[in-house]
Design an enzyme around this catalytic site. Sequence first.
Site, mmCIF file in Angstrom:
data_model
loop_
_atom_site.group_PDB
_atom_site.id
_atom_site.type_symbol
_atom_site.label_atom_id
_atom_site.label_comp_id
_atom_site.label_asym_id
_atom_site.label_seq_id
_atom_site.Cartn_x
_atom_site.Cartn_y
_atom_site.Cartn_z
ATOM 1 N N LYS A 1 0.848 -1.182 0.000
ATOM 2 C CA LYS A 1 0.000 0.000 0.000
ATOM 3 C C LYS A 1 0.892 1.243 0.000
ATOM 4 O O LYS A 1 2.090 1.131 0.118
ATOM 5 C CB LYS A 1 -0.893 0.018 1.253
ATOM 6 C CG LYS A 1 -1.959 -1.047 1.232
ATOM 7 C CD LYS A 1 -2.852 -0.995 2.463
ATOM 8 C CE LYS A 1 -3.343 0.375 2.836
ATOM 9 N NZ LYS A 1 -4.005 1.109 1.751
ATOM 10 N N GLU B 1 -2.692 4.506 7.657
ATOM 11 C CA GLU B 1 -3.442 3.312 7.216
ATOM 12 C C GLU B 1 -3.047 2.099 8.057
ATOM 13 O O GLU B 1 -3.893 1.297 8.449
ATOM 14 C CB GLU B 1 -3.182 3.055 5.729
ATOM 15 C CG GLU B 1 -3.837 4.109 4.850
ATOM 16 C CD GLU B 1 -3.449 4.015 3.385
ATOM 17 O OE1 GLU B 1 -4.205 4.504 2.555
ATOM 18 O OE2 GLU B 1 -2.382 3.469 3.067
HETATM 19 C C1 5RP Z 1 -2.943 5.082 -0.306
HETATM 20 C C2 5RP Z 1 -3.181 3.639 -0.515
HETATM 21 C C3 5RP Z 1 -4.274 3.255 -1.451
HETATM 22 O O1 5RP Z 1 -5.211 2.506 -0.755
HETATM 23 C C4 5RP Z 1 -3.701 2.451 -2.587
HETATM 24 O O2 5RP Z 1 -2.680 3.205 -3.196
HETATM 25 C C5 5RP Z 1 -4.786 2.091 -3.627
HETATM 26 O O3 5RP Z 1 -5.206 3.247 -4.287
HETATM 27 P P1 5RP Z 1 -6.371 3.259 -5.352
HETATM 28 O O4 5RP Z 1 -7.610 2.807 -4.648
HETATM 29 O O5 5RP Z 1 -6.434 4.680 -5.825
HETATM 30 O O6 5RP Z 1 -5.998 2.314 -6.470
HETATM 31 O O7 5RP Z 1 -2.526 2.784 0.029
HETATM 32 O O8 5RP Z 1 -1.850 5.320 0.540
#
Ligand code: 5RP
Length: 232
Positions: A112, A121
């Site tokens: 992530k 997160e």
């Molecule tokens: C942000 C994250 C997001 O959950 C991850 O990058 C997925 O992003 P998206 O839903 O736009 O594809 O970890 O820090």
Amino acid sequence: MNWNSDLINSLTWSADIINIERKQKVADEIATKVKDGDILGVGSGSTSYLALLAIAKKVNEEKLNIKAIPTSIEISLMCSKLGIPLTTLYEHRPDWLFDGADEVDPDKSLIKGRGGAMFKEKLMISSSPVNYILVDESKIVKKLGTNFPVPIEVFPQALLHVEKELRRIGATGLMLRPAKGKDGPVITENGNLILDARFDEIDKGMEQKIKSITGVIESGLFINYNIEVLIA
Ligand code: 5RP
């Protein structure tokens, strides 16, 4: 009296949303799980944003009372726009959370942090008893690191020490994440830098190896967390 702000009212997602139809499907699915009185941990990224829109619609239609604990400023602002009351980890533990991911492997381990919010997160996932990760099929990989580097939040003055230690534990490529919309590197919500690290192999101990380097605030590796993955 509430604020009436054009800035908040005109907020929308800041970029094009890739795979929007599939993301919308999991967003709608997660909205069906919301119950009156829920305290929700809200992840970041475009899938979480779409989920928040679907949840706000349900909350309005069914007159539900919920509270959200956001993992980023953009999600806090979006909650304000949508009229979803905010709370904090000081006051509440989430009943459950939803979040997106950049990669999911067969063991349900994750990368992530494309959005740079991995510290909050991970704090949220560690605070919440039930965790839903919402992904479209493009996020499913056989091996972590296939499509994305591992983002690592670094205390600025520790940058060179962290670089040396990451190379020692096997990083083959390191990039200081550049900002868009400002000169220089991304500065996180915690005032730190982000290194995007490539590894040939990401073993089960890698999350802990990275975390044990002085100056690392958190990484975007989530290995063996208690999650349910919803795939569209
Ligand atoms: C942000 C994250 C997001 O959950 C991850 O990058 C997925 O992003 P998206 O839903 O736009 O594809 O970890 O820090």
